[in-house]
Motif scaffolding. Structure first.
Motif, PDB file in Angstrom:
ATOM      1  N   VAL A  77       0.873  -1.169   0.000  1.00 16.36           N
ATOM      2  CA  VAL A  77       0.000   0.000   0.000  1.00 16.36           C
ATOM      3  C   VAL A  77       0.910   1.219   0.000  1.00 16.36           C
ATOM      4  O   VAL A  77       1.762   1.370   0.875  1.00 16.36           O
ATOM      5  CB  VAL A  77      -0.924   0.019   1.245  1.00 16.36           C
ATOM      6  CG1 VAL A  77      -1.740   1.292   1.284  1.00 16.36           C
ATOM      7  CG2 VAL A  77      -1.822  -1.194   1.260  1.00 16.36           C
ATOM      8  N   ILE A  78       0.734   2.081  -0.994  1.00 11.47           N
ATOM      9  CA  ILE A  78       1.560   3.277  -1.139  1.00 11.47           C
ATOM     10  C   ILE A  78       0.708   4.474  -0.746  1.00 11.47           C
ATOM     11  O   ILE A  78      -0.368   4.691  -1.298  1.00 11.47           O
ATOM     12  CB  ILE A  78       2.052   3.444  -2.589  1.00 11.47           C
ATOM     13  CG1 ILE A  78       2.809   2.195  -3.025  1.00 11.47           C
ATOM     14  CG2 ILE A  78       2.918   4.683  -2.723  1.00 11.47           C
ATOM     15  CD1 ILE A  78       3.026   2.107  -4.504  1.00 11.47           C
ATOM     16  N   ALA A  79       1.208   5.248   0.210  1.00 14.27           N
ATOM     17  CA  ALA A  79       0.484   6.433   0.675  1.00 14.27           C
ATOM     18  C   ALA A  79       1.379   7.653   0.488  1.00 14.27           C
ATOM     19  O   ALA A  79       2.528   7.656   0.926  1.00 14.27           O
ATOM     20  CB  ALA A  79       0.104   6.275   2.130  1.00 14.27           C
ATOM     21  N   ARG A  80       0.833   8.672  -0.172  1.00 20.44           N
ATOM     22  CA  ARG A  80       1.550   9.932  -0.347  1.00 20.44           C
ATOM     23  C   ARG A  80       0.712  11.035   0.274  1.00 20.44           C
ATOM     24  O   ARG A  80      -0.432  11.244  -0.094  1.00 20.44           O
ATOM     25  CB  ARG A  80       1.779  10.225  -1.827  1.00 20.44           C
ATOM     26  CG  ARG A  80       2.765   9.302  -2.453  1.00 20.44           C
ATOM     27  CD  ARG A  80       3.130   9.753  -3.860  1.00 20.44           C
ATOM     28  NE  ARG A  80       4.035   8.790  -4.434  1.00 20.44           N
ATOM     29  CZ  ARG A  80       3.731   7.981  -5.428  1.00 20.44           C
ATOM     30  NH1 ARG A  80       2.544   8.031  -5.985  1.00 20.44           N
ATOM     31  NH2 ARG A  80       4.607   7.122  -5.888  1.00 20.44           N
ATOM     32  N   ARG A  86       5.713  10.149   2.236  1.00 19.38           N
ATOM     33  CA  ARG A  86       5.419   8.940   1.468  1.00 19.38           C
ATOM     34  C   ARG A  86       5.809   7.734   2.304  1.00 19.38           C
ATOM     35  O   ARG A  86       6.872   7.706   2.904  1.00 19.38           O
ATOM     36  CB  ARG A  86       6.198   8.910   0.170  1.00 19.38           C
ATOM     37  CG  ARG A  86       5.892   7.638  -0.611  1.00 19.38           C
ATOM     38  CD  ARG A  86       6.812   7.423  -1.743  1.00 19.38           C
ATOM     39  NE  ARG A  86       6.722   6.025  -2.133  1.00 19.38           N
ATOM     40  CZ  ARG A  86       6.799   5.598  -3.360  1.00 19.38           C
ATOM     41  NH1 ARG A  86       6.995   6.447  -4.314  1.00 19.38           N
ATOM     42  NH2 ARG A  86       6.709   4.315  -3.613  1.00 19.38           N
ATOM     43  N   THR A  87       4.935   6.749   2.312  1.00 21.89           N
ATOM     44  CA  THR A  87       5.231   5.518   3.017  1.00 21.89           C
ATOM     45  C   THR A  87       4.706   4.334   2.224  1.00 21.89           C
ATOM     46  O   THR A  87       3.694   4.445   1.539  1.00 21.89           O
ATOM     47  CB  THR A  87       4.656   5.527   4.447  1.00 21.89           C
ATOM     48  OG1 THR A  87       5.090   4.382   5.137  1.00 21.89           O
ATOM     49  CG2 THR A  87       3.158   5.590   4.450  1.00 21.89           C
ATOM     50  N   LYS A 113       1.298   3.933  10.768  1.00 23.22           N
ATOM     51  CA  LYS A 113      -0.139   4.008  10.543  1.00 23.22           C
ATOM     52  C   LYS A 113      -0.410   5.127   9.545  1.00 23.22           C
ATOM     53  O   LYS A 113       0.195   6.187   9.621  1.00 23.22           O
ATOM     54  CB  LYS A 113      -0.874   4.263  11.844  1.00 23.22           C
ATOM     55  CG  LYS A 113      -0.786   3.067  12.772  1.00 23.22           C
ATOM     56  CD  LYS A 113      -1.577   3.261  14.017  1.00 23.22           C
ATOM     57  CE  LYS A 113      -1.493   2.102  14.967  1.00 23.22           C
ATOM     58  NZ  LYS A 113      -0.356   1.249  14.908  1.00 23.22           N
ATOM     59  N   VAL A 114      -1.327   4.881   8.636  1.00 23.76           N
ATOM     60  CA  VAL A 114      -1.678   5.838   7.601  1.00 23.76           C
ATOM     61  C   VAL A 114      -3.169   6.099   7.692  1.00 23.76           C
ATOM     62  O   VAL A 114      -3.964   5.163   7.772  1.00 23.76           O
ATOM     63  CB  VAL A 114      -1.326   5.283   6.198  1.00 23.76           C
ATOM     64  CG1 VAL A 114      -1.775   6.234   5.124  1.00 23.76           C
ATOM     65  CG2 VAL A 114       0.146   4.996   6.091  1.00 23.76           C
ATOM     66  N   ARG A 115      -3.558   7.369   7.666  1.00 19.43           N
ATOM     67  CA  ARG A 115      -4.981   7.741   7.694  1.00 19.43           C
ATOM     68  C   ARG A 115      -5.226   8.845   6.683  1.00 19.43           C
ATOM     69  O   ARG A 115      -4.489   9.825   6.646  1.00 19.43           O
ATOM     70  CB  ARG A 115      -5.378   8.243   9.075  1.00 19.43           C
ATOM     71  CG  ARG A 115      -5.304   7.195  10.140  1.00 19.43           C
ATOM     72  CD  ARG A 115      -5.778   7.753  11.469  1.00 19.43           C
ATOM     73  NE  ARG A 115      -5.451   6.810  12.510  1.00 19.43           N
ATOM     74  CZ  ARG A 115      -4.681   7.090  13.540  1.00 19.43           C
ATOM     75  NH1 ARG A 115      -4.164   8.290  13.672  1.00 19.43           N
ATOM     76  NH2 ARG A 115      -4.422   6.169  14.440  1.00 19.43           N
TER      77      ARG A 115
END
Length: 142
Positions: A77-80, A86-87, A113-115
């Motif tokens: 899962v790529i989160a920007r 970016r993680t 953790k990404v929200r």
């Protein structure tokens, strides 16, 4: 095995931005009209102090929401985030998935953790991440 994109997050939030624009412009315009009618400069200054920050905040919120990105692949899962954050969360490490208020979706591993909020397709993202983690769990158990 090649990594392929399963789903991308679609972010909205335009309703809140529109409300902020309308409130800022309306407050500024009403105070300017009232100041001109009453021939009072203080009312115009109050309109500037109250309306211009709302317009500025709406502009910044527009820019920040355009930079957010959430991509789910078959491996990670790529989160920007808006400020260059970016993680990458590997599917093997994901321990929790959550849906939140205001169209929010959350995903986490033991270290990160990404929200994100204002996600229009949060249910599809949730289902995709859940199915990928279930595939991973069944591969380890079976």
């Amino acid at each position: 095995m090649e990594e392929k994109v399963l789903i991308k997050g679609v972010f909205g939030g335009k309703f809140i931005i529109t409300i902020l624009w309308i409130l800022g412009i309306t407050f500024f315009a009403l105070c300017c009209i009232g100041g001109i009618i009453d021939n009072d400069a203080e009312i115009i200054i109050i309109g500037m102090v109250g309306g211009i920050p709302l317009i500025f905040f709406a502009t910044i919120l527009t820019v920040l929401l355009k930079k957010c990105e959430l991509i789910v692949t078959n491996k990670r899962v790529i989160a920007r985030g808006a400020f260059g954050y970016r993680t990458d969360l590997p599917i093997e490490k994901i321990t929790n998935i959550s849906m939140r208020y205001f169209g929010g979706i959350g995903c986490g591993s033991p270290s990160t953790k990404v929200r994100f909020h204002f996600c229009k397709n949060k249910q599809e993202i949730f289902d995709t991440i859940a199915s990928e983690t279930l595939k991973r769990d069944s591969a380890f158990l079976g």
